[in-house]
Enzyme design. Structure first.
Site, PDB file in Angstrom:
ATOM      1  N   ARG A  79     112.286  18.096  67.389  1.00  0.00           N
ATOM      2  CA  ARG A  79     111.188  17.307  67.969  1.00  0.00           C
ATOM      3  C   ARG A  79     109.874  17.921  67.491  1.00  0.00           C
ATOM      4  O   ARG A  79     109.302  18.801  68.138  1.00  0.00           O
ATOM      5  CB  ARG A  79     111.268  17.336  69.483  1.00  0.00           C
ATOM      6  CG  ARG A  79     110.187  16.553  70.218  1.00  0.00           C
ATOM      7  CD  ARG A  79     110.222  15.078  69.948  1.00  0.00           C
ATOM      8  NE  ARG A  79     111.453  14.481  70.449  1.00  0.00           N
ATOM      9  CZ  ARG A  79     111.946  13.341  69.980  1.00  0.00           C
ATOM     10  NH1 ARG A  79     111.313  12.686  69.013  1.00  0.00           N
ATOM     11  NH2 ARG A  79     113.076  12.869  70.447  1.00  0.00           N
ATOM     12  N   GLN A 104     120.323   6.534  65.247  1.00  0.00           N
ATOM     13  CA  GLN A 104     118.899   6.273  65.002  1.00  0.00           C
ATOM     14  C   GLN A 104     118.371   7.291  63.985  1.00  0.00           C
ATOM     15  O   GLN A 104     118.647   8.486  64.089  1.00  0.00           O
ATOM     16  CB  GLN A 104     118.133   6.400  66.329  1.00  0.00           C
ATOM     17  CG  GLN A 104     116.670   6.803  66.222  1.00  0.00           C
ATOM     18  CD  GLN A 104     115.729   5.878  66.981  1.00  0.00           C
ATOM     19  OE1 GLN A 104     115.996   4.681  67.153  1.00  0.00           O
ATOM     20  NE2 GLN A 104     114.626   6.454  67.417  1.00  0.00           N
ATOM     21  N   ARG A 109     118.265  14.227  59.020  1.00  0.00           N
ATOM     22  CA  ARG A 109     117.544  15.155  59.903  1.00  0.00           C
ATOM     23  C   ARG A 109     118.482  15.988  60.760  1.00  0.00           C
ATOM     24  O   ARG A 109     118.042  16.920  61.449  1.00  0.00           O
ATOM     25  CB  ARG A 109     116.552  14.385  60.794  1.00  0.00           C
ATOM     26  CG  ARG A 109     117.171  13.429  61.768  1.00  0.00           C
ATOM     27  CD  ARG A 109     116.138  12.800  62.668  1.00  0.00           C
ATOM     28  NE  ARG A 109     116.742  11.914  63.653  1.00  0.00           N
ATOM     29  CZ  ARG A 109     116.118  11.503  64.754  1.00  0.00           C
ATOM     30  NH1 ARG A 109     114.891  11.910  65.025  1.00  0.00           N
ATOM     31  NH2 ARG A 109     116.727  10.678  65.600  1.00  0.00           N
ATOM     32  N   HIS A 187     108.932  11.788  59.084  1.00  0.00           N
ATOM     33  CA  HIS A 187     108.495  11.570  60.466  1.00  0.00           C
ATOM     34  C   HIS A 187     107.541  12.680  60.909  1.00  0.00           C
ATOM     35  O   HIS A 187     107.780  13.398  61.874  1.00  0.00           O
ATOM     36  CB  HIS A 187     109.741  11.535  61.364  1.00  0.00           C
ATOM     37  CG  HIS A 187     109.547  10.833  62.669  1.00  0.00           C
ATOM     38  ND1 HIS A 187     108.664  11.290  63.614  1.00  0.00           N
ATOM     39  CD2 HIS A 187     110.114   9.720  63.171  1.00  0.00           C
ATOM     40  CE1 HIS A 187     108.726  10.482  64.658  1.00  0.00           C
ATOM     41  NE2 HIS A 187     109.587   9.521  64.422  1.00  0.00           N
ATOM     42  N   ASP A 232     103.376   2.435  68.638  1.00  0.00           N
ATOM     43  CA  ASP A 232     104.563   2.526  67.787  1.00  0.00           C
ATOM     44  C   ASP A 232     104.507   1.350  66.816  1.00  0.00           C
ATOM     45  O   ASP A 232     105.009   0.266  67.110  1.00  0.00           O
ATOM     46  CB  ASP A 232     105.834   2.472  68.648  1.00  0.00           C
ATOM     47  CG  ASP A 232     107.079   2.864  67.861  1.00  0.00           C
ATOM     48  OD1 ASP A 232     108.140   2.995  68.478  1.00  0.00           O
ATOM     49  OD2 ASP A 232     106.967   3.019  66.633  1.00  0.00           O
ATOM     50  N   GLU A 292     103.661   8.617  59.650  1.00  0.00           N
ATOM     51  CA  GLU A 292     104.984   8.727  59.019  1.00  0.00           C
ATOM     52  C   GLU A 292     105.066   7.831  57.784  1.00  0.00           C
ATOM     53  O   GLU A 292     105.264   6.621  57.903  1.00  0.00           O
ATOM     54  CB  GLU A 292     106.052   8.319  60.037  1.00  0.00           C
ATOM     55  CG  GLU A 292     105.906   8.952  61.411  1.00  0.00           C
ATOM     56  CD  GLU A 292     106.717   8.254  62.503  1.00  0.00           C
ATOM     57  OE1 GLU A 292     106.429   8.451  63.691  1.00  0.00           O
ATOM     58  OE2 GLU A 292     107.638   7.478  62.149  1.00  0.00           O
TER      59      GLU A 292
HETATM   60  O1  TA6 Z   1     108.906   6.567  64.209  1.00  0.00           O
HETATM   61  C1  TA6 Z   1     108.634   6.155  65.490  1.00  0.00           C
HETATM   62  C2  TA6 Z   1     109.954   6.065  66.236  1.00  0.00           C
HETATM   63  O2  TA6 Z   1     110.851   5.260  65.547  1.00  0.00           O
HETATM   64  C3  TA6 Z   1     109.723   5.599  67.671  1.00  0.00           C
HETATM   65  O3  TA6 Z   1     110.218   4.309  67.870  1.00  0.00           O
HETATM   66  C4  TA6 Z   1     110.427   6.646  68.512  1.00  0.00           C
HETATM   67  O4  TA6 Z   1     111.712   6.298  68.771  1.00  0.00           O
HETATM   68  C5  TA6 Z   1     110.332   7.858  67.607  1.00  0.00           C
HETATM   69  O5  TA6 Z   1     110.552   7.372  66.338  1.00  0.00           O
HETATM   70  C6  TA6 Z   1     111.202   9.022  67.963  1.00  0.00           C
HETATM   71  O6  TA6 Z   1     112.519   8.804  67.656  1.00  0.00           O
HETATM   72  P1  TA6 Z   1     113.610   9.934  68.015  1.00  0.00           P
HETATM   73  O7  TA6 Z   1     114.929   9.375  67.526  1.00  0.00           O
HETATM   74  O8  TA6 Z   1     113.206  11.175  67.245  1.00  0.00           O
HETATM   75  O9  TA6 Z   1     113.563  10.156  69.478  1.00  0.00           O
END
Ligand code: TA6
Length: 318
Positions: A79, A104, A109, A187, A232, A292
């Site tokens: 994070r 996601q 990563r 990111h 976002d 990003e």
């Molecule tokens: O890049 C922005 C995003 O896609 C947001 O929608 C939010 O979910 C963020 O990334 C963080 O994602 P994560 O999977 O690291 O919690």
């Protein structure tokens, strides 16, 4: 293929005598990291887990935001810093796509990368930059990730530290017999002093998908973006290659894209920050903004043996 005006310049393997950057590997297992420091004091730290840049220091101090509760032991994505998003950005398409089984933001990563070595300028007197290369390939993936995305690929991620800038560039190679599609994004969590005094410029007139407003599409009508709540937004395609973070009326960061047409701006604000277990302190959203760069609108397609390269140069303007 976009014209690569911002293509990185070449650096070569260091000659033994180069009094250049100090490069150390510390930690063990999933918390191993590579730390490079220039004679002039600038430094970068890269965790092998995710090839995540977790610190970038230059004249103005630390430039990246890292949560106080960030997992640095390989238990989950970091994070903060610069997580590498590949081969899918966000939640994958529900079904019917090669990435549909992935988590996601993909597996890059949360995978263990290999440190491939450092290179510095051939001119022993030019101690102004050092490049660190990291590799990830289908054969070094976890079984889970491999079963979720059983395609043959090779990634080389180059992190180049210079006096006032940090360049991060990915090289994606299709090592298989069949073509594949992917998305890529860096990111980046930039550290700022006070989000209420920040403006982001360089996106005027650009279309964006607003994930806070049900993924509806809008056009940036103001010359600068001010953040006073959850943001976002996925901007793109962006004609101008530089996005600038201005703090208190003074330019703080330039983010220059190389062969990447999109940029996501993210700040979770109060509630989302509180809801994330690894986001600390809860007030941390006031001291970070994610800018990003990526190729996330649609998919990049690579046929057998083809290569894609793209990245960013972040400049600290203090
Ligand atoms: O890049 C922005 C995003 O896609 C947001 O929608 C939010 O979910 C963020 O990334 C963080 O994602 P994560 O999977 O690291 O919690």
């Amino acid at each position: 293929m976009v014209d690569r005006a911002n293509r990185p310049s070449a650096l070569n393997a260091p000659s033994a005598a180069a009094p250049g950057a100090q490069v150390d590997i510390t930690g063990s297992g999933a918390s191993s990291k590579v730390i490079a420091t220039l004679p002039s004091g600038e430094s970068v730290e890269v965790l092998l887990f995710g090839a995540t840049v977790i610190s970038w220091k230059s004249g103005g101090g630390e430039n990246l935001w890292l949560s106080e509760k960030a997992a640095l032991d390989g238990s989950k994505a970091v994070r903060g810093g610069v997580p590498v998003v590949f081969p899918v950005f966000g939640p994958p398409p529900k079904e019917g796509h090669a990435t549909s089984k992935l988590p996601q933001h993909g597996f890059a990563r949360t995978s263990r990368w290999e440190f491939l070595g450092k290179s510095t300028s051939e001119d022993a007197l030019d101690t102004s930059s050092v490049k660190l290369d990291f590799g990830l390939s289908s054969s070094s993936l976890s079984e889970d990730a491999r079963s979720q995305w059983p395609l043959d690929f090779g990634l080389i991620y180059s992190v180049t530290l210079s006096k006032d800038s940090l360049q991060t560039v990915i090289n994606v190679r299709n090592e298989g017999e069949t073509s594949f599609e992917f998305q890529f994004l860096l990111h980046t969590y930039l550290r700022i002093k006070d989000i209420t005094k920040v403006e982001i410029t360089g996106l005027l007139g650009v279309d964006y998908i607003d994930k806070v407003l049900n993924a509806t599409t809008h056009k940036q009508s103001e010359p600068s973006i001010k953040i006073s709540g959850e943001v976002d937004r996925v901007y793109g395609p962006i004609p101008q290659d530089t996005t600038t973070v201005v703090e208190d009326g003074k330019p703080r960061f330039d983010v220059v894209r190389d062969n990447l047409q999109d940029t996501t701006i993210w700040n979770p604000w109060t509630e989302k920050a509180k809801a994330m277990g690894d986001f600390a302190p809860d007030s941390g959203f006031k001291e970070m903004v994610c800018v990003e760069v990526g190729a996330v609108n649609g998919w990049q397609k690579l046929d057998k043996g083809e290569v894609f390269e793209g990245g960013q140069t972040m400049k600290s303007l203090l």
